[in-house]
Design a protein around this motif. Sequence first.
Motif: not given
Length: 433
Positions: A189, A191-193, A198, A215-216, A219
């Motif tokens: 994942h 790209a979503e971090l 990241r 945003a986390m 996830l």
Amino acid sequence: MPTFRAPRGTRDLLPDETPTWTRLERLAADLSGRYGYRRIETPLFEQTAVFERGVGEVTDIVEKELFRLVPRTDESESWALRPEPTAGIVRAYVQHGMHTWPQPVKLFEIGAMFRYDRPQAGRYRQFWQFDVEAIGDPGPAVDAEVIELGTRFYADAGVAGVAVLLNSIGDPACRPAYVAELTAYFREHAAELPPLERDRLERNVLRLLDSKDPAMAALNAGAPRITDSLCGPCAEHFAAVRAHLDALGVPYRLEPGLVRGLDYYTRTAFEFYVAGREGQQQALGGGGRYDGLVELLGGRPTPGIGFGVGLDRLVLALEEQGGGRAAEASAPTAVVVGADPGDTTARLRIATELRAAGIVARSELGRRKLGKQLEAAAREGAHFAVIVGDELSSGEVQMRDLPAGTQKVVPIAELAREIARSHAAHRHRRDER
């Protein structure tokens, strides 16, 4: 507008606010003493390496929130204001050879901490913590004792509905396999971090689990749980901690995603919340076991566990629940006034003698008329006015009971005793009502 203000993220605790803080500090000290914990005071600043090694370089505290001090000399050491108390206490444990004391060494500290964080409700750049540490006991029973102490503190402070979130984060024997599994998950994942997460993915993937970035959330909810990867000893320890908490009647909720934000934690990790308000910005406090920290700071391998309670958030929780502020310090029992506005010496001397005898007394040091002095004493809520007048030449003063409106002559040698007796009788009659 004033020219100068308190720095952003700090505030002044004014006299009408401090009684609440005094009550909480006394409660913390009394409770700690009952549990056998002794007070320690460590410096407000330490060598930066104490926090970099102890807290962890790949943490929000060290990367973004540490107040680093700029040296004014050519000293080679780097210093930083303490962002949390545990590392400094463990440094003191090692430096002063506390491993030779009877173990565990049980300590508590109450004081200011500093983090360069974004100010918000209950989160300041200078804040206060009540901290408890038990160093030298590897067993699960002390874990339960520390957690129970924390819940009792909240209950005694008057905060209702405090919940315990509990997890085990394993140890160096079982964590590497979990870290590998977690890294593989987040790489899928990547790209979503967010950018910071990241970057941390390859340096310290556990930090992603306590990320403050909204945003986390999704996830992290789908990430592998460390409780599924615990080795036998860690699983056994965690089961024993829960059994001890059950025996003590301490309710808790298992929270597999709880890892805490500091690198030194092993095995037991926990946080305190007001029920229904769980979230990283809502924790009242928390802690965990740190079996490798003493060795990391130069000592021999020694287990430890502790917690930190944020007093700022505790006060906020009390206010939200209608607990309000503690009563301010009581009005003076006696105010010494005088018929001669200019004779401040006699008034000050008599008030000083009353204070030495344990009476809460104020001396009227202004040069205003007697009537104004008496009015001020009544507005202050004083029980007695000691009137210094012509009787002073014979070693006597007038003692007026302000609420009752009565007055009598009392020898100065017997004044303190008479005030104490009359004040105690007044309180007794009031309590009977």
